[in-house]
Design an enzyme around this catalytic site. Structure first.
Site, PDB file in Angstrom:
ATOM      1  N   VAL A  26      -6.320   1.596   4.837  1.00  0.00           N
ATOM      2  CA  VAL A  26      -7.191   2.722   4.523  1.00  0.00           C
ATOM      3  C   VAL A  26      -6.809   3.208   3.129  1.00  0.00           C
ATOM      4  CG1 VAL A  26      -7.916   5.043   5.167  1.00  0.00           C
ATOM      5  CG2 VAL A  26      -7.321   3.400   6.957  1.00  0.00           C
TER       6      VAL A  26
ATOM      7  N   ARG B 170      12.078  -1.679  -0.106  1.00  0.00           N
ATOM      8  CA  ARG B 170      11.511  -2.915   0.426  1.00  0.00           C
ATOM      9  C   ARG B 170      12.225  -4.125  -0.169  1.00  0.00           C
ATOM     10  NH1 ARG B 170       9.802  -2.847   4.501  1.00  0.00           N
ATOM     11  NH2 ARG B 170       8.276  -4.521   4.199  1.00  0.00           N
TER      12      ARG B 170
ATOM     13  N   HIS C 183       5.801   0.153  12.668  1.00  0.00           N
ATOM     14  CA  HIS C 183       6.303  -1.061  12.027  1.00  0.00           C
ATOM     15  C   HIS C 183       7.449  -1.645  12.838  1.00  0.00           C
ATOM     16  CE1 HIS C 183       3.863   0.009   8.619  1.00  0.00           C
ATOM     17  NE2 HIS C 183       4.555   1.111   8.378  1.00  0.00           N
TER      18      HIS C 183
ATOM     19  N   THR D  19      39.698  39.851   0.676  1.00  0.00           N
ATOM     20  CA  THR D  19      40.309  40.656  -0.387  1.00  0.00           C
ATOM     21  C   THR D  19      40.771  39.812  -1.560  1.00  0.00           C
ATOM     22  OG1 THR D  19      41.087  42.219   1.295  1.00  0.00           O
ATOM     23  CG2 THR D  19      42.099  42.352  -0.897  1.00  0.00           C
TER      24      THR D  19
ATOM     25  N   LYS E 187      -6.626  -2.779   8.827  1.00  0.00           N
ATOM     26  CA  LYS E 187      -5.514  -3.311   8.041  1.00  0.00           C
ATOM     27  C   LYS E 187      -5.107  -2.354   6.933  1.00  0.00           C
ATOM     28  CE  LYS E 187      -6.880  -8.081   8.958  1.00  0.00           C
ATOM     29  NZ  LYS E 187      -7.455  -9.322   8.394  1.00  0.00           N
TER      30      LYS E 187
ATOM     31  N   ARG F  43       0.821  -1.210   0.000  1.00  0.00           N
ATOM     32  CA  ARG F  43       0.000   0.000   0.000  1.00  0.00           C
ATOM     33  C   ARG F  43       0.854   1.260   0.000  1.00  0.00           C
ATOM     34  NH1 ARG F  43      -1.786  -1.208   6.243  1.00  0.00           N
ATOM     35  NH2 ARG F  43       0.086  -0.343   7.222  1.00  0.00           N
TER      36      ARG F  43
ATOM     37  N   ASP G 185      37.507  28.989   7.545  1.00  0.00           N
ATOM     38  CA  ASP G 185      38.944  29.294   7.549  1.00  0.00           C
ATOM     39  C   ASP G 185      39.586  29.092   8.921  1.00  0.00           C
ATOM     40  OD1 ASP G 185      37.629  31.445   8.677  1.00  0.00           O
ATOM     41  OD2 ASP G 185      38.371  32.930   7.254  1.00  0.00           O
TER      42      ASP G 185
END
EC number: 3.2.1.183
Length: 722
Positions: free
Chosen positions: A282, A113, A220, A417, A280, A19, A517
């Site tokens: 949407v 994945r 997850h 300079t 599970k 998904r 510097d």
């Protein structure tokens, strides 16, 4: 089609595994479908799309009116590490038949994945061009290894952020085959407007829920630390139960550890708890409305740190799964989510806030860029991809020419300079130096740097010097990791947010390092000067301004925002003179060349500067050197000014000693020899006895900025670290 020389449509295979990747690939698929004159689209569905436990999400692809050419059942159940490996193997067994039948010109693969790795491996071995979406990103987990492996297999790259683009270039990918497009999902996110969003909220969370008064949770497993991620999920659910707000909990992905996380949900009765809705899947159109109007999102999904920023919804990012991602100000990180109380505190801090829209990952125009990129692919070009490696000797065996070569660096010093470029040997010898007046505009300055470096590189060949890379020393605040000047000093105009690394690297095909510097001066002392072998020391540069660098445990300190060692802006007086930084009483306001010039002009205007044996020509500006000369010739007022300046510098050194406790302080620059004795006196009078034994010395390096710039290159070649 005239653009790429192809005489037929480009046959594009889009392969989607779950998904999450479909939400990124769908906008591209819709775009391809709208241009049938250019493209033929084949859709391959595999992975968790086809598993009932994960919502049979292939149906949403059908609902979007895409013809699915092939469904491949590739998931070996078990939800552990072995099952992931077996799933990759099963996909590798099944994919060749599919690809032989479809014969695509190019396959589009997304992300990081394990299913995508199988797709990329199959396509690469079957000589099918691969376009990889979202390469170059860093999350901080095993996904990085998979993502970068796919990058190496892919022929073309679409990235979402400038940092990701730079990572791909650093990985030696061909610049011409990298497209900075933004995230395709942002095309939908930034245009998503649904006046009926409340009906979506009620459908998923109940009729009594109000806008901004619920939470979306999506977490997850972390496959490299499954045990800890399960414990963290348990603590998250406990915190959400205690927080007592309606919460939509999405089931985790199919990675190893997901089965155990589902057991935790069921053990705590989440599926039947009155405050929770466990789902599970949407549909993406509805999901973006849910997160857009949520009071908060919590978990460790990339969606939280990427897509949700488009709405300014508060996000709590738990653990290390997204630790390397770029994030907007809406994200609060809880890296050690090891207690319920810590997570609960984060919920109290974030819930109900509203942040500005973040466009780090896209501006809503990714798909048109990607389609244009696809159209530009010439199928007549050789399939074999090229890597843009820095030049190296092709033959590792030694010969007399190799032995006699002088290993060297190109060093660049951007002063207020002058602009200087030098060839510097491994021993710190300046073989040749070029000096030009520093132009005032950005375009002229970049052009001159490139011109001088190209000339120096050509001269190096004649001098039998092998250039290993380019080091740049510049005033201002620098991000050395990206090679970018963030903010410049007032002396260098039009020098903010300047990427120095890319144009030089592209032109010279050499690695490029950039630093401030003051830091370069410290690195020069560490490699070539009196700091060699010292574990802890500080360098102070006395010149037009006052700068410095700090070496702690042999390493240069940059600070959290690259602002460490701004030693010239240590405040030594509450009512001192104004400083160029906007404050007052800084060391630089007393002891810099600019400060001495200011005082010299005051004396000169009052006819108090010149003494017997001195004169200032009418066409010559009064400066610090005239003040020093007057002091040497007995001018009491000039002597007093120098003593005050040296005292201010000494007080700054005392503060450094009390903070860093270094064993050595090195004064560098044109004014160092005039201040050294005063600084030592101030240390004896003002410093704690425990730090008074510090060595304070004058640098014996002639060009510390150039030598420090060179040391960044030369250290890399000897230590093999960046």
């Amino acid at each position: 089609m005239e653009k790429n020389g192809n005489n037929r449509k480009l046959r594009v295979c889009v392969a989607t595994c779950n998904r999450a990747d479909y939400s990124k690939l769908a906008p591209i698929m819709f775009g391809i479908k709208t241009e049938p004159a250019f493209f033929e689209l084949d859709v391959v569905v595999l992975g968790s799309h086809l598993i009932d436990d994960y919502g049979n999400t292939y149906r949403m692809i059908e609902q979007d009116d895409f013809d699915i050419n092939t469904r491949l059942h590739t998931i070996v159940r078990g939800e552990d590490e072995a099952a992931m490996v077996e799933s990759v193997g099963l996909a590798l067994v099944k994919l060749p038949d599919v690809l032989n039948r479809l014969k695509p010109d190019i396959m589009i693969v997304h992300g990081d994945r394990f299913d995508a790795l199988a797709l990329a491996t199959s396509a690469a071995l079957m000589n099918i061009r691969i376009l990889h979406i979202e390469g170059g990103e860093v999350s901080g987990t095993i996904d990085d290894s998979i993502r970068h492996a796919i990058t190496k297999l892919a022929h073309y790259h679409v990235c979402c952020t400038r940092s990701a683009e730079q990572h791909l270039i650093s990985m030696c990918e061909d610049h011409d085959r990298i497209l900075l497009a933004g995230c395709p999902s942002y095309d939908k996110l930034l245009s998503a407007k649904n006046k009926d969003y409340m009906s979506i909220i009620r459908m998923w969370l109940g009729d009594d829920v109000k806008c901004k008064d619920y939470i979306v949770a999506l977490q997850h497993p972390v496959t490299t630390d499954i045990k800890h991620s399960i414990k963290m999920f348990e603590l998250t659910l406990d915190a959400l139960i205690s927080f007592n707000k309606r919460t939509l909990v999405l089931f985790p992905n199919i990675d190893a550890g997901s089965k155990e996380m589902v057991r935790v949900m069921r053990k705590k009765g989440i599926e039947h708890h009155p405050n929770f809705r466990a789902v599970k899947h949407v549909p993406f159109d509805q999901f973006i409305q849910l997160v857009a109007h949520a009071g908060c999102m919590i978990g460790n999904s990339s969606c939280g740190v990427r897509e949700v920023g488009a709405f300014g919804t508060p996000v709590i990012n738990l653990g290390t799964r997204q630790i390397g991602r770029e994030t907007g100000e809406n994200v609060l990180h809880v890296r050690d989510a090891d207690t319920q109380d810590k997570i609960l505190q984060a919920l109290h801090l974030q819930f109900g806030k509203q942040y500005p829209c973040s466009k780090i990952y896209g501006d809503g125009n990714a798909v048109p860029r990607i389609l244009k990129f696809l159209k530009s692919i010439d199928l007549q070009e050789p399939l074999q991809k090229k890597f843009c490696f820095p030049p190296v000797k092709e033959n590792i065996s030694q010969d007399i020419d190799h032995i006699l070569e002088t290993l060297s660096a190109l060093a660049v010093d951007l002063g207020g300079t002058n602009l200087r470029v030098a060839i510097v040997s491994m021993k710190g010898e300046i073989v040749k130096k070029y000096t030009q007046f520093n132009p005032k505009t950005y375009e002229e300055r970049i052009s001159l740097i490139l011109q001088m470096c190209v000339e120096a590189a050509a001269e190096a060949v004649k001098l039998n010097c092998r250039i290993l890379g380019v080091g740049i020393s510049t005033g201002g605040r620098v991000n050395p990791q990206e090679g970018v000047v963030l903010h410049s000093t007032k002396l260098i105009q039009e020098w903010n947010s300047v990427d120095l690394r890319t144009p030089l690297s592209d032109t010279l095909h050499l690695p490029v390092w950039v630093d401030n510097d003051g830091n370069c001066a410290a690195m020069a002392e560490r490699k070539f000067g009196q700091g060699k072998g010292q574990e802890n020391f500080v360098t102070l540069i006395t010149g037009t301004g006052i700068g410095g660098g700090i070496i702690h445990q042999h390493e240069l300190i940059h600070g959290s925002s690259f602002c460490a060692a701004e030693l010239g802006h240590l405040v030594v007086s509450l009512d001192g003179p104004d400083c160029s930084c906007g404050s007052h009483g800084c060391i630089e306001a007393y002891a810099s060349g600019m400060a001495l010039q200011r005082e010299a002009k005051k004396l000169h205007d009052e006819d108090l500067l010149l003494v017997e044996g001195m004169s200032v020509p009418k066409d010559e500006a009064v400066g610090a050197l005239h003040l020093i000369q007057a002091a040497k010739l007995g001018n009491v007022k000039a002597q007093s000014i120098l003593r005050t300046a040296g005292t201010a510098l000494g007080l700054g050194v005392v503060n450094i000693l009390h903070t860093m406790n270094p064993s050595l302080v090195i004064l560098s620059g044109v004014l160092a020899s005039h201040y050294i004795h005063i600084v030592r006196d101030v240390i004896r009078q003002q410093a704690l006895s425990s730090v008074q034994d510090v060595d304070v010395v004058v640098s014996d390096l002639v060009d510390p900025a150039l030598l420090g710039a060179a040391s960044m290159v030369l250290d890399y070649t000897t230590r093999r670290i960046h």
